[in-house]
Design a protein around this motif. Structure first.
Motif, mmCIF file in Angstrom:
data_model
loop_
_atom_site.group_PDB
_atom_site.id
_atom_site.type_symbol
_atom_site.label_atom_id
_atom_site.label_comp_id
_atom_site.label_asym_id
_atom_site.label_seq_id
_atom_site.Cartn_x
_atom_site.Cartn_y
_atom_site.Cartn_z
ATOM 1 N N MET A 1 0.831 -1.202 0.000
ATOM 2 C CA MET A 1 0.000 0.000 0.000
ATOM 3 C C MET A 1 0.866 1.253 0.000
ATOM 4 O O MET A 1 1.636 1.472 0.937
ATOM 5 N N PRO A 2 0.774 2.077 -1.056
ATOM 6 C CA PRO A 2 1.460 3.366 -1.022
ATOM 7 C C PRO A 2 0.931 4.201 0.137
ATOM 8 O O PRO A 2 -0.283 4.215 0.407
ATOM 9 N N THR A 3 1.836 4.877 0.831
ATOM 10 C CA THR A 3 1.454 5.722 1.954
ATOM 11 C C THR A 3 1.978 7.139 1.735
ATOM 12 O O THR A 3 2.968 7.320 1.012
ATOM 13 N N PRO A 4 1.307 8.122 2.347
ATOM 14 C CA PRO A 4 0.249 8.043 3.344
ATOM 15 C C PRO A 4 -1.041 7.453 2.765
ATOM 16 O O PRO A 4 -1.337 7.615 1.590
ATOM 17 N N ASN A 5 -1.793 6.805 3.665
ATOM 18 C CA ASN A 5 -3.087 6.265 3.294
ATOM 19 C C ASN A 5 -3.950 6.147 4.541
ATOM 20 O O ASN A 5 -3.462 6.309 5.654
ATOM 21 N N TRP A 6 -5.212 5.863 4.326
ATOM 22 C CA TRP A 6 -6.180 5.781 5.416
ATOM 23 C C TRP A 6 -5.716 4.803 6.487
ATOM 24 O O TRP A 6 -5.337 3.668 6.191
ATOM 25 N N PHE A 7 -5.744 5.254 7.740
ATOM 26 C CA PHE A 7 -5.225 4.461 8.855
ATOM 27 C C PHE A 7 -5.997 3.171 9.092
ATOM 28 O O PHE A 7 -5.477 2.227 9.681
ATOM 29 N N GLY A 8 -7.256 3.068 8.629
ATOM 30 C CA GLY A 8 -8.064 1.878 8.879
ATOM 31 C C GLY A 8 -7.627 0.646 8.118
ATOM 32 O O GLY A 8 -7.967 -0.483 8.510
ATOM 33 N N PHE A 9 -6.877 0.819 7.025
ATOM 34 C CA PHE A 9 -6.466 -0.344 6.242
ATOM 35 C C PHE A 9 -5.593 -1.299 7.060
ATOM 36 O O PHE A 9 -5.683 -2.518 6.902
ATOM 37 N N ASP A 10 -4.749 -0.758 7.899
ATOM 38 C CA ASP A 10 -3.806 -1.591 8.644
ATOM 39 C C ASP A 10 -4.530 -2.652 9.459
ATOM 40 O O ASP A 10 -4.206 -3.844 9.387
ATOM 41 N N ASP A 11 -5.523 -2.249 10.236
ATOM 42 C CA ASP A 11 -6.236 -3.191 11.091
ATOM 43 C C ASP A 11 -7.065 -4.168 10.268
ATOM 44 O O ASP A 11 -7.129 -5.367 10.581
ATOM 45 N N LEU A 12 -7.693 -3.698 9.214
ATOM 46 C CA LEU A 12 -8.522 -4.575 8.386
ATOM 47 C C LEU A 12 -7.685 -5.646 7.695
ATOM 48 O O LEU A 12 -8.073 -6.813 7.636
ATOM 49 N N LEU B 1 -2.472 -5.043 -4.117
ATOM 50 C CA LEU B 1 -2.035 -3.653 -4.123
ATOM 51 C C LEU B 1 -3.251 -2.793 -3.817
ATOM 52 O O LEU B 1 -4.296 -2.929 -4.460
ATOM 53 N N ILE B 2 -3.132 -1.917 -2.814
ATOM 54 C CA ILE B 2 -4.230 -1.025 -2.432
ATOM 55 C C ILE B 2 -3.865 0.403 -2.817
ATOM 56 O O ILE B 2 -2.816 0.915 -2.437
ATOM 57 N N ILE B 3 -4.749 1.032 -3.569
ATOM 58 C CA ILE B 3 -4.596 2.443 -3.928
ATOM 59 C C ILE B 3 -5.908 3.151 -3.626
ATOM 60 O O ILE B 3 -6.983 2.647 -3.988
ATOM 61 N N SER B 4 -5.835 4.292 -2.959
ATOM 62 C CA SER B 4 -7.027 5.108 -2.719
ATOM 63 C C SER B 4 -7.033 6.255 -3.714
ATOM 64 O O SER B 4 -6.046 6.978 -3.833
ATOM 65 N N ASN B 5 -8.152 6.419 -4.400
ATOM 66 C CA ASN B 5 -8.245 7.454 -5.423
ATOM 67 C C ASN B 5 -9.648 8.067 -5.431
ATOM 68 O O ASN B 5 -10.584 7.409 -5.866
ATOM 69 N N PRO B 6 -9.788 9.301 -4.932
ATOM 70 C CA PRO B 6 -8.804 10.175 -4.327
ATOM 71 C C PRO B 6 -8.252 9.599 -3.019
ATOM 72 O O PRO B 6 -8.908 8.810 -2.360
ATOM 73 N N ASN B 7 -7.050 10.067 -2.682
ATOM 74 C CA ASN B 7 -6.388 9.534 -1.504
ATOM 75 C C ASN B 7 -6.844 10.248 -0.237
ATOM 76 O O ASN B 7 -6.931 11.464 -0.192
ATOM 77 N N ASN B 8 -7.135 9.459 0.766
ATOM 78 C CA ASN B 8 -7.343 9.942 2.128
ATOM 79 C C ASN B 8 -6.103 9.501 2.902
ATOM 80 O O ASN B 8 -5.842 8.298 2.978
#
Length: 364
Positions: free
Chosen positions: A81-92, A129-136
């Motif tokens: 996962m490219p970072t920075p990214n939403w903090f919730g992904f880690d736990d999930l 691979l996780i990408i957020s678009n738009p990125n949070n």
């Protein structure tokens, strides 16, 4: 909240009351009319051939995301996962059995993800691979041209799934609409999208999300949803259907409402002591501000970042610590707030930071 959505939900409840019948229970994959409306909207955005059977409505985006991750991942699977990214992904990812591996991107070049950097980070063992678009939290939008370059790399890894988190897709201030992964060629049938209604369609609190997957994966996701939870309530899905049918006008009105406070926050941050050049976010309703210049140099970065956030909280300014998103010293600030509240927050930030020594002011 969109009036058309509220009216649609109210009509479901009123009809139930008029008929003196129990509230209807949706199929676990969602109401057929909502699934078809979502599929139609994705087709209008370029996802030709997408069918309603590939769309599954979930009780919140997080529920759909966890069902998807649980279906795709085996214990120990590598997730990039490219970072920075939403903090919730880690736990999930962890709860689904995967091992999350960060690919740090740089604020200095607006978090560009270069194809050669992605190729070097991928291995034959990388499952997702996780990408957020738009990125949070950054508000970065990845363009059609960038998707084309990145997917040319992922196509070299037939075992790799690509997940695009598109929950903010309708909140866009750039020159072009946010492209969906579903409109890109999917050679190995391994592209999946997670989205929802709480952000771009202003239905926060209604608890409706969706996942869109290749046809072969849809039955497994539906079975997992059936075995582990319940469908989103029908009034909430009726609201989501109305919002989907009016998506462009709802998102357009939301962006128009947010534009003044976006400009206000950017101007306020630029006026802070020692402010670096700020790249305006193209999506979401956040600014990911660089406060690294205010970190106490004698503390480790993560601890110093937490301390800075605590100082802001003590002044009555709540922000998200960038360390939780992989970027200590940064902070996520929302501009989806009234202008008067935002002005007060900026004043308090100015006062708080004025009391802190800048690194250059600290005796050597």
């Amino acid at each position: 909240m969109p009036a058309v959505a509220l009216e649609a939900a109210a009509e479901v409840l009123a009809s139930t009351q008029r008929q003196h019948v129990p509230l209807a229970v949706s199929p676990v994959a969602g109401l057929p009319e909502l699934r078809e409306a979502l599929a139609r909207r994705y087709r209008q955005r370029g996802a030709t051939g997408l069918t309603a059977e590939q769309v599954l409505v979930t009780a919140g985006a997080k529920t759909g995301l966890f069902a998807l991750l649980s279906e795709l991942l085996q214990p120990g699977d590598d997730v990039l996962m490219p970072t920075p990214n939403w903090f919730g992904f880690d736990d999930l990812v962890r709860r689904a059995g995967g091992t999350l591996r960060a690919l740090p991107l740089a604020a200095a070049d607006n978090y560009v993800l270069r194809p050669q950097v992605l190729r070097a980070a991928l291995t034959p063992a990388t499952r997702l691979l996780i990408i957020s678009n738009p990125n949070n939290p950054t508000g970065r939008v990845y363009s059609q041209a960038e998707w084309t370059e990145l997917l040319a790399v992922t196509d070299e890894f037939p075992q790799l799934w690509v997940l695009s988190d598109e929950i903010y897709e309708g909140i866009c201030f750039g020159p072009e609409a946010v492209p969906t992964l579903l409109a890109q060629p999917d050679v190995h049938q391994r592209h999946v999208v997670v989205s929802g209604f709480s952000k771009s369609l202003a239905l926060a609190g209604w608890g409706v999300g969706c996942v869109v997957v290749p046809p072969a994966l849809a039955p497994a996701i539906a079975a997992r949803l059936f075995g582990t939870g319940a469908a989103a309530p029908t009034p909430a899905q009726a609201a989501a259907l109305a919002a989907t049918q009016h998506a462009e006008s709802i998102s357009g009105a939301l962006c128009a409402q947010l534009a003044p406070t976006r400009a206000q926050l950017l101007a306020g941050l630029a006026a802070l002591p020692g402010a670096p050049a700020i790249i305006a976010p193209e999506g979401t309703y956040y600014v990911f501000a660089d406060f690294t210049r205010f970190l106490a140099p004698e503390w480790p970065a993560v601890e110093a970042s937490a301390r800075l956030v605590e100082l802001l909280a003590a002044a009555g300014v709540e922000v998200v610590d960038g360390a939780t998103c992989g970027a200590p010293g940064f902070a996520r600030l929302s501009y989806a707030v009234p202008a008067a509240d935002l002005e007060e927050a900026l004043t308090r930030m100015q006062e708080t930071f004025a009391r802190l020594p800048m690194p250059a002011e600290i005796p050597g």
